[in-house]
Scaffold this motif. Structure first.
Motif, PDB file in Angstrom:
ATOM      1  N   ASP A  35       0.653   3.923 -10.705  1.00 30.48           N
ATOM      2  CA  ASP A  35      -0.594   2.569 -10.990  1.00 30.48           C
ATOM      3  C   ASP A  35      -0.238   1.565 -11.090  1.00 30.48           C
ATOM      4  N   GLU A  92       0.687  -0.971  -0.274  1.00 32.18           N
ATOM      5  CA  GLU A  92      -0.014   0.119  -0.539  1.00 32.18           C
ATOM      6  C   GLU A  92       0.755   0.818  -0.038  1.00 32.18           C
ATOM      7  N   ASP A 126      -6.730  -3.889 -10.069  1.00 37.32           N
ATOM      8  CA  ASP A 126      -7.796  -3.173 -11.372  1.00 37.32           C
ATOM      9  C   ASP A 126      -7.266  -2.593 -12.206  1.00 37.32           C
ATOM     10  N   ASN A 127      -5.983  -2.011 -12.135  1.00 41.05           N
ATOM     11  CA  ASN A 127      -5.363  -1.545 -13.099  1.00 41.05           C
ATOM     12  C   ASN A 127      -4.905  -2.958 -14.173  1.00 41.05           C
ATOM     13  N   PRO A 131      -6.792   1.399  -0.711  1.00 39.52           N
ATOM     14  CA  PRO A 131      -7.054   1.552  -2.263  1.00 39.52           C
ATOM     15  C   PRO A 131      -5.817   1.351  -2.718  1.00 39.52           C
ATOM     16  N   ASN A 132      -4.912   1.861  -2.329  1.00 37.50           N
ATOM     17  CA  ASN A 132      -3.899   1.551  -3.466  1.00 37.50           C
ATOM     18  C   ASN A 132      -3.669  -0.043  -4.058  1.00 37.50           C
ATOM     19  N   LYS A 142      -5.904  -2.115  -4.185  1.00 36.26           N
ATOM     20  CA  LYS A 142      -7.744  -2.702  -5.182  1.00 36.26           C
ATOM     21  C   LYS A 142      -6.909  -2.139  -6.537  1.00 36.26           C
ATOM     22  N   ARG A 143      -6.260  -0.113  -6.502  1.00 35.56           N
ATOM     23  CA  ARG A 143      -6.296   0.341  -8.010  1.00 35.56           C
ATOM     24  C   ARG A 143      -5.309  -0.343  -8.417  1.00 35.56           C
ATOM     25  N   TRP A 144      -3.981  -0.792  -8.413  1.00 35.78           N
ATOM     26  CA  TRP A 144      -3.657  -1.734  -8.637  1.00 35.78           C
ATOM     27  C   TRP A 144      -4.080  -2.746  -9.557  1.00 35.78           C
ATOM     28  N   ASP A 203      -9.030  -5.111  -1.480  1.00 35.57           N
ATOM     29  CA  ASP A 203     -10.259  -4.147  -1.444  1.00 35.57           C
ATOM     30  C   ASP A 203      -9.862  -2.789  -0.245  1.00 35.57           C
TER      31      ASP A 203
END
Length: 211
Positions: A156, A149, A197-198, A190-191, A193-195, A187
């Motif tokens: 990204d 995190e 998802d990317n 946030p970092n 999760k974003r990674w 989940d």
């Protein structure tokens, strides 16, 4: 002669290679392994994998095994003709990518694999889930993800730009999300999760997990 990949499509190491093949836009033929005895024969041990494991990649007359080694080989040989850079030329960037690959192998995969062995493979074999092992593994990966995190703040991808290091992380994480009760560990960060998802939204990933 097309590239031949010997493996079980649903296995994490085989998925790692398929992801790399798809990122590089390479055609391949999958020779599915459905019976364990087929990779324990004298011929397979002598000519494909000395320890009787999968995946194995055959590229013309050249044969290589072990998923991470296979992926590095594919990038080294075919990246120059692809539209993607998985390992850049810059020595500093390459060194950091190898650092993150080491993180994946040493800290990220081991606790997740413990969870998978209990909640997926034991379940399939009709064996009881050892909740103590799951609990300990979850505590281990929680600490690891707290570090990730921080690494991913303002980025990204692990090294800023997408690379083989990111790709190596995904198969195990994906399996945790789809086949266990522990997907929330990603989940809640946030970092992280974003990674993920990317990665999940990349065309090569969509293709790999649709196959």
């Amino acid at each position: 002669m097309p590239i031949k990949l010997i493996g079980y499509a649903q296995s994490l190491p085989t998925r790692r290679v398929i992801l790399t093949l798809n990122e590089l836009g390479l055609s391949y033929e999958l020779e599915a392994v459905t019976e364990i005895h087929t990779i324990k024969t004298d011929d397979f041990l002598a000519n494909k994998h000395a320890f009787g494991k999968i995946p194995v990649l055959c590229d013309g007359d050249f044969t290589i095994n072990e998923s991470r080694a296979i992926c590095r080989y594919l990038v080294s040989k075919y990246q120059k003709d692809a539209k993607i850079v998985l390992i850049p030329d810059d020595i500093n960037k390459v060194s950091l990518i190898e650092q993150y690959i080491s993180y994946e192998l040493s800290y990220f995969d081991p606790p997740l694999t413990k969870i998978l062995l209990q909640e997926v493979f034991n379940k399939r074999r009709g064996e009881p889930i050892d909740e103590a092992i799951v609990k300990q593994a979850r505590e281990e990966i929680e600490k690891v993800l707290d570090v990730y995190e921080k690494i991913l703040v303002g980025k990204d991808y692990l090294n800023g730009e997408y690379s083989l290091a990111d790709l190596f992380h995904f198969p195990c994480a994906h399996y945790i999300c789809t086949d266990t009760q522990q997907g929330d560990i990603f989940d809640t960060r946030p970092n992280v999760k974003r990674w993920l998802d990317n990665l999940r939204n990349r065309d090569a990933y969509k293709k790999t997990y649709a196959e």
